[in-house]
Design a protein around this motif. Sequence first.
Motif, short mmCIF file in Angstrom:
data_model
loop_
_atom_site.label_atom_id
_atom_site.label_comp_id
_atom_site.label_asym_id
_atom_site.label_seq_id
_atom_site.Cartn_x
_atom_site.Cartn_y
_atom_site.Cartn_z
N VAL A 214 0.82 -1.20 0.00
CA VAL A 214 0.00 0.00 0.00
C VAL A 214 0.86 1.26 0.00
O VAL A 214 1.78 1.40 0.80
CB VAL A 214 -0.96 0.00 1.21
N SER A 215 0.56 2.15 -0.93
CA SER A 215 1.22 3.45 -0.99
C SER A 215 0.16 4.53 -1.02
O SER A 215 -0.96 4.29 -1.47
CB SER A 215 2.06 3.60 -2.25
N LYS A 216 0.53 5.70 -0.52
CA LYS A 216 -0.38 6.83 -0.60
C LYS A 216 0.42 8.09 -0.82
O LYS A 216 1.36 8.38 -0.08
CB LYS A 216 -1.17 6.97 0.70
N SER A 217 0.08 8.83 -1.87
CA SER A 217 0.75 10.12 -2.02
C SER A 217 -0.28 11.23 -2.11
O SER A 217 -1.37 11.05 -2.64
CB SER A 217 1.66 10.11 -3.24
N PHE A 218 0.08 12.36 -1.53
CA PHE A 218 -0.71 13.59 -1.67
C PHE A 218 0.08 14.50 -2.56
O PHE A 218 1.02 15.14 -2.10
CB PHE A 218 -0.92 14.26 -0.31
N GLY A 219 -0.26 14.56 -3.84
CA GLY A 219 0.55 15.36 -4.75
C GLY A 219 1.98 14.84 -4.74
O GLY A 219 2.22 13.67 -5.01
N ALA B 243 -11.08 18.33 -1.93
CA ALA B 243 -9.97 18.92 -2.65
C ALA B 243 -10.17 18.62 -4.13
O ALA B 243 -10.29 17.47 -4.51
CB ALA B 243 -8.66 18.32 -2.17
N TYR B 244 -10.30 19.66 -4.94
CA TYR B 244 -10.37 19.43 -6.38
C TYR B 244 -9.68 20.59 -7.07
O TYR B 244 -9.57 21.68 -6.51
CB TYR B 244 -11.81 19.26 -6.87
N PRO B 245 -9.21 20.36 -8.31
CA PRO B 245 -8.49 21.43 -8.98
C PRO B 245 -9.40 22.64 -9.17
O PRO B 245 -10.59 22.48 -9.46
CB PRO B 245 -8.09 20.81 -10.32
N GLY B 246 -8.86 23.82 -9.00
CA GLY B 246 -9.63 25.03 -9.24
C GLY B 246 -10.49 25.45 -8.08
O GLY B 246 -11.28 26.38 -8.20
N ARG B 247 -10.36 24.78 -6.96
CA ARG B 247 -11.23 25.09 -5.82
C ARG B 247 -11.00 26.52 -5.32
O ARG B 247 -11.94 27.28 -5.14
CB ARG B 247 -10.95 24.09 -4.69
N GLU B 248 -9.73 26.87 -5.15
CA GLU B 248 -9.43 28.21 -4.65
C GLU B 248 -9.85 29.28 -5.65
O GLU B 248 -10.37 30.33 -5.29
CB GLU B 248 -7.94 28.35 -4.33
N PHE B 249 -9.60 28.97 -6.93
CA PHE B 249 -9.98 29.92 -7.97
C PHE B 249 -11.47 30.16 -7.94
O PHE B 249 -11.95 31.30 -8.01
CB PHE B 249 -9.55 29.38 -9.35
#
Lengths: 359, 279
Positions: free
Chosen positions: A9-14, B101-107
């Motif tokens: 299991v791996s998890k990345s945030f960005g 969290a989704y792209p463009g949320r802050e915009f």
Amino acid sequence: MSGISVQGVSKSFGDVQAVQAMDLEVAEGEFVSILGPSGCGKTTLLRMLAGLEFPTEGQISIGGQVVNDKSPADRDIAMVFQSYALYPHMTVAGNIEYPLKKRKVPKAEREERIRQAAAMLKLEDLLGRKPRELSGGQQQRVALGRAVVRDPAVFLMDEPLSNLDAKLRSHMRAELIQLHRRIGRTMIYVTHDQLEAMTMSDRIAIMHEGALQQLATPKEVYARPANAFVAGFIGMPPMNLVDAKLDGDGNLSVFGRQYRFVASDGPGHSGEQTVKVGFRPEDVVLRDDGEAARVAIVEPTGHEVIVVFEIDSARIVGRVSPELDLKADDQVRLAPRVERIHVFSGTDGDRLGGVHSEG
Amino acid sequence: MAGQRSFARKLMFNAFAWTIVLVIVFPLIWMILTSLKPQSELFMIPPGFFPEQVTFEHYWRLLTETPFLTYLRNSTVLATATTLIVIIIATLGAHSLTRFAYPGREFLARAVLFTYLLPSVVLILPLYFLMINVGLGNTLASLVIAYTTFALPYALWLLRSFMAGIPDDLEAAAMVDGASRMRAFVDVILPQALPGIISTALFTAILAWNEYLYALVLVNSDDVRPLTTGVMSMLVTSFNIEWSLLMAASVMMSVPLIFVFVFLQRYLTRGFGAGAVKG
Ligand SMILES: Nc1ncnc2c1ncn2[C@@H]1O[C@H](COP(=O)(O)OP(=O)(O)O)[C@@H](O)[C@H]1O
Ligand SMILES: [Mg+2]
């Protein structure tokens, strides 16, 4: 059957790799602690087990069933949060009742089970109060009550004692051990406090920078750390780690003294290499034929004294008897206990083995 | 010594506060008193503060001889509909802007705020033509839509900052305890956000209740006029202002708002999620 199996299991945030290629097998009824410094991915791993976070890769099974796609509600788990996360607008009774209500337990049975949980955690007198009217320790017990009332297959706990003061913490440690004995459920217990992990767990999983370092019993983790990180992380004060040279014939030289390397419990070595040699403070002994050292700092703790020695510029921490009556600037001679020396790779830190004899 | 000085300070502070309160309240009291005076006393010289003779004739005339009740109904419908729509959309929208969290949320959030910064006057004509084109000219619905457009961005921001203060763990705990995401939202997020939702609802209701400019432009017949423009067009003409009736109408316009405030005040100040989360 309610063991847990975590496979790759791996998890990345960005860009942040929070958990990396984690493998973990937990047997039914086992108490496993996840131990590691702050930010090493413990909470993320636990939230993935709970279904609050989804793995980027890998597979999680609970009780033999793959649960990757199951919502938290369908996993038969209970979780105790570091913040307790009590519902502020509900009373203590309301908080404990909530998971039963959501699972459509009939009213009469709900009341009976709230009563039992409250009795087990000594909450009877608090049932009508709101969370903000409770002390930290009481809130903590309510959070536990909300978890045990449902009798789930698996308990997940995220640093449940870290917001309590030291005395209450040691009391709750004992309570949790008892609780686990009584209900015998699988428990995954996240902590950054090695004392909690060492005292409570059947096995400890040590994590660092998102990766599992070692999964073993507390005794094993202490006696045979799998790598230099575990060696330096477990133990108070931590293990001494000094650089040394290992030649192709297995001769190890530490502070100018020769030892015979043995790969009895490690993968061994090949050719000449630099290594890290480790020995615990309690394995530092004063002997007349030892290395000359200067006493730099003396910290009496009562039944023992923690001493920082200086050999040239290297600092060695020792744990000695108060009867020696050491003072700063004393000159002594010391050496590590031979059979307790650990040898780790100088490059990746992995355990290579130990030492067999001097000379 | 110290006690005396702090007493004097308290006295001064109180005197100061009361002066401000009186200055603010005086026109309101004058309005109420005027509405209770018979026509003959209105322009007496010297003017009397209290009515020599209390009369409710202006209220009676307003209720029986004018479309006042129609205006009142229109205003009530407008305020209620606008508030409901704004609260439902803003609550869900704020939840999305804080929890996912989704792209463009802050915009998106910034774009919403930007629309709020546009002066509403510049939108009157475009909105007017738009309403006519979609067949909503001269209807209450056109006003509801218009008010929603200015209240929504602000409501969204207000609720977003409110919801940002609600710990994520509460929702997670509810989900682990067996709730679906929507259920967790209803069971734990909404009760926590309630003071914020009530403040936002009040803000929206007051805006819809008091708005004048759009009501003047977008609707122009008595059956759809709200109180603000209705009362003005009925009682204020170029030749004459019916002061007694105007004051009576103003009093009756303020009463519903005062009631709402008194009723909701305790929710506004009630302890928020204190003690929910420690550490
Ligand atoms: N929702 C998230 N978004 C981005 N980064 C996160 C998120 N949750 C955790 N992280 C990052 O992942 C790493 C591990 O975090 P966490 O699991 O909370 O560590 P621990 O519980 O061991 O202190 C940290 O670097 C943290 O900043
Ligand atoms: Mg954590």
